[in-house]
Scaffold this motif. Sequence first.
Motif, mmCIF file in Angstrom:
data_model
loop_
_atom_site.group_PDB
_atom_site.id
_atom_site.type_symbol
_atom_site.label_atom_id
_atom_site.label_comp_id
_atom_site.label_asym_id
_atom_site.label_seq_id
_atom_site.Cartn_x
_atom_site.Cartn_y
_atom_site.Cartn_z
ATOM 1 N N ALA A 1 0.855 -1.190 0.000
ATOM 2 C CA ALA A 1 0.000 0.000 0.000
ATOM 3 C C ALA A 1 0.888 1.236 0.000
ATOM 4 C CB ALA A 1 -0.894 0.002 1.238
ATOM 5 N N ILE B 1 -1.601 1.778 -4.791
ATOM 6 C CA ILE B 1 -0.989 0.473 -4.509
ATOM 7 C C ILE B 1 0.126 0.232 -5.525
ATOM 8 C CG2 ILE B 1 -2.592 -0.822 -5.982
ATOM 9 C CD1 ILE B 1 -2.531 -3.081 -3.908
ATOM 10 N N THR C 1 2.319 -2.841 -7.152
ATOM 11 C CA THR C 1 2.268 -4.298 -7.275
ATOM 12 C C THR C 1 3.405 -4.821 -8.150
ATOM 13 O OG1 THR C 1 0.909 -4.282 -9.277
ATOM 14 C CG2 THR C 1 -0.251 -4.127 -7.155
ATOM 15 N N CYS D 1 -6.751 2.901 -6.660
ATOM 16 C CA CYS D 1 -6.741 1.433 -6.534
ATOM 17 C C CYS D 1 -8.043 0.955 -5.908
ATOM 18 C CB CYS D 1 -5.546 0.973 -5.709
ATOM 19 S SG CYS D 1 -5.557 1.545 -4.001
ATOM 20 N N LEU E 1 -6.653 -3.828 -0.682
ATOM 21 C CA LEU E 1 -6.389 -3.086 0.538
ATOM 22 C C LEU E 1 -7.711 -2.873 1.265
ATOM 23 C CD1 LEU E 1 -3.878 -0.388 -0.779
ATOM 24 C CD2 LEU E 1 -3.381 -2.608 0.291
#
Length: 326
Positions: A238, A249, A251, A278, A303
């Motif tokens: 996060a 976010i 990734t 996100c 999240l």
Amino acid sequence: MSLVCDEDLQALAIAVIQTEMKAVAKLADRIDRQFVQACHLLLDCKGRVVVTGMGKSGHIAGKIAATLASTGTPAFFVHPGEASHGDLGMITRQDVVLALSNSGETEEILTILPIIKRLGVPLIAMTGNAESALAKLASVHIDVAVEQEACPLGLAPTSSTTAALVMGDALAVSLLQSKGFTRDDFALSHPGGSLGKRLLLQVSDIMHRDAEVPMVDDSVLVSKALLEMTGKKMGMTAVVDEGRRVMGIFTDGDLRRMLEKNLDVHATRVATVMTRPCTVIASDILAAEAMQIMEAKKINALLVVDENRHLLGALNMHDLLRAGIV
């Protein structure tokens, strides 16, 4: 050594299935006024449905009792032989009895009928013989007769037990619909199974919290974000502001796209390459719903935030797998 070839075995199996399919198909014509009256008796029952049967019919009766109980109609099975030796005390005046007997002449059931009648308990009979003693003495008779058993000897209960089981399912589901039985109601009676988990488990029950949650400030470089991702092993992190409010976010996918552009992880701020906005979820939604969101958006992590987008936790597909949701 077997006396039949593989093709014969296949043909025999197909013949059994086809015979039982025909028996079940003809049950649709038996959904008549008697069936409706049986449903009304069961819907009006103030106690429990007592299901009974002997032999193979007893096994089917036990299954029907279990199906009724798990779909909102309190029910239990009583063995008719044991009923004559004390178990009749389980039956009260508030109950309804559902008795299964293909012949309708099962001695153990007929033996306990006078007591059932004396109690004034409604009796629903499910038989293959409308002229049998059990059918004639019942408050309501449901006909589950079959033209032939799937057993080539005509001896082993096959088509007849399948027909009785299907009719029992028809009763249970009709009652379920009539009572407005919901998915949540079903889950309450199946808390230990995968169905219960799918229906009852919330995100808050399985999400990562506190120090387990990968999180970096939106001012840090990608290199630091990678260290956080590696340490927390969730394939993402996060990205939050000073008040821990989710900004985006970062990734594995974001990292790949960044490397394709030849950007330096030691010189690029994570805020410039993160995914924003996100997808976030609340902690009180069902875990099964979180899974549907992941599948629909083709993502592997979510999240968890409060109403002000403050980070509360994180969840990924592996968490759902471990919880038995997927």
